[in-house]
Design a protein around this motif. Structure first.
Motif, short mmCIF file in Angstrom:
data_model
loop_
_atom_site.label_atom_id
_atom_site.label_comp_id
_atom_site.label_asym_id
_atom_site.label_seq_id
_atom_site.Cartn_x
_atom_site.Cartn_y
_atom_site.Cartn_z
N THR A 86 0.86 -1.18 0.00
CA THR A 86 0.00 0.00 0.00
C THR A 86 0.90 1.23 0.00
O THR A 86 2.08 1.15 0.33
CB THR A 86 -0.90 0.05 1.25
N TYR A 87 0.33 2.34 -0.35
CA TYR A 87 1.13 3.57 -0.33
C TYR A 87 1.54 3.92 1.09
O TYR A 87 2.62 4.48 1.31
CB TYR A 87 0.40 4.74 -1.02
N LYS A 88 0.73 3.57 2.07
CA LYS A 88 1.08 3.84 3.46
C LYS A 88 2.24 2.96 3.91
O LYS A 88 3.16 3.43 4.59
CB LYS A 88 -0.13 3.66 4.37
N GLU A 89 2.23 1.68 3.53
CA GLU A 89 3.36 0.79 3.86
C GLU A 89 4.63 1.26 3.17
O GLU A 89 5.71 1.27 3.76
CB GLU A 89 3.05 -0.65 3.46
N PHE A 90 4.50 1.65 1.89
CA PHE A 90 5.66 2.18 1.16
C PHE A 90 6.25 3.38 1.90
O PHE A 90 7.45 3.44 2.13
CB PHE A 90 5.24 2.60 -0.26
N TYR A 91 5.39 4.29 2.31
CA TYR A 91 5.87 5.49 3.00
C TYR A 91 6.56 5.14 4.32
O TYR A 91 7.59 5.71 4.65
CB TYR A 91 4.73 6.49 3.22
N ARG A 92 6.00 4.20 5.06
CA ARG A 92 6.59 3.81 6.35
C ARG A 92 7.98 3.18 6.18
O ARG A 92 8.80 3.23 7.09
CB ARG A 92 5.66 2.86 7.10
N LEU A 93 8.24 2.57 5.04
CA LEU A 93 9.53 1.92 4.80
C LEU A 93 10.63 2.89 4.36
O LEU A 93 11.80 2.51 4.30
CB LEU A 93 9.39 0.82 3.74
N LEU A 94 10.26 4.11 4.07
CA LEU A 94 11.26 5.07 3.59
C LEU A 94 12.22 5.44 4.70
O LEU A 94 11.84 5.63 5.85
CB LEU A 94 10.56 6.36 3.10
N SER A 95 13.49 5.54 4.32
CA SER A 95 14.49 6.00 5.29
C SER A 95 14.59 7.52 5.18
O SER A 95 14.03 8.13 4.28
CB SER A 95 15.84 5.35 5.02
N ASP A 96 15.34 8.11 6.09
CA ASP A 96 15.50 9.56 6.07
C ASP A 96 16.21 10.05 4.82
O ASP A 96 16.07 11.20 4.44
CB ASP A 96 16.27 10.02 7.31
N ALA A 97 16.97 9.20 4.19
CA ALA A 97 17.73 9.62 3.02
C ALA A 97 17.19 8.98 1.74
O ALA A 97 17.94 8.68 0.82
CB ALA A 97 19.20 9.27 3.22
N SER A 98 15.88 8.78 1.65
CA SER A 98 15.27 8.19 0.46
C SER A 98 14.92 9.27 -0.55
O SER A 98 14.58 10.39 -0.19
CB SER A 98 14.00 7.43 0.83
N GLU A 99 14.99 8.87 -1.82
CA GLU A 99 14.62 9.78 -2.90
C GLU A 99 14.20 8.94 -4.10
O GLU A 99 14.76 7.88 -4.35
CB GLU A 99 15.82 10.66 -3.27
N GLU A 100 13.19 9.41 -4.81
CA GLU A 100 12.78 8.75 -6.04
C GLU A 100 12.81 9.77 -7.15
O GLU A 100 12.37 10.90 -6.98
CB GLU A 100 11.37 8.15 -5.91
N LYS A 101 13.38 9.38 -8.29
CA LYS A 101 13.49 10.27 -9.44
C LYS A 101 12.67 9.70 -10.59
O LYS A 101 12.71 8.50 -10.85
CB LYS A 101 14.96 10.41 -9.85
#
Length: 167
Positions: A86-101
């Motif tokens: 889910t988008y919420k699970e995806f967001y929870r897995l992000l680290s402080d230094a995550s980025e998507e291009k």
């Protein structure tokens, strides 16, 4: 008669111009959704991130590309080549230094629904972790575009580095 013909031509041109402006406005709004998505990941803004999506359920499926999946099967022989989230699970897995291009963006819309496809790369601590193609479905609800589905392929950068291509 000549004036009527000129008037009808001008009316037709103004209608075509208005229709093109509508499409341009929607595409700009959709591009802003893409920018907000990337910005929310970097700035860790979960509240704004969640507003980009329509009401649940949102389809969120990743398909692991063949080369990466074959390596994964050596460690875990029953591993599926896809996963649901889910988008919420995806967001929870992000680290402080995550980025998507996102790059090579293609938007098809008719003012009510839209399909957006693009290439992406996902970065952690300024190191590319994975890459692939992504597709979003969107709908316009009460004048606002909302994401209804996210489908993407995933290739591990360590296993199969992304080829250099136009961005």
């Amino acid at each position: 008669m000549k004036r009527l013909t000129v008037f009808l031509i001008l009316l037709l041109i103004s209608n075509l111009t208005f229709g093109q402006n509508k499409e341009t406005t929607d595409k700009k709004e959709i591009k802003q959704i893409l920018n907000s998505f990337m910005d929310c990941i970097v700035k860790k803004d979960s509240i704004k991130f969640y507003t980009l999506f329509h009401n649940d359920p949102i389809v969120w499926i990743g398909v692991i590309k063949k080369t990466t999946h074959e390596v994964m099967l050596k460690k875990e022989p029953t591993r599926k080549n896809y996963f649901e989230s889910t988008y919420k699970e995806f967001y929870r897995l992000l680290s402080d230094a995550s980025e998507e291009k996102f790059y090579n963006i293609d938007i098809k819309e008719d003012g009510s629904i839209a399909a957006v496809t693009f290439d992406y790369s996902f970065w952690k601590n300024k190191i590319k972790a994975n890459w692939g193609a992504e597709s979003w479905g969107l709908i316009k609800v009460n004048g606002n575009w909302k994401i209804t589905s996210v489908l993407f392929s995933l290739e591990s950068e360590k296993i199969n580095p992304e080829p250099i291509r136009a961005k």
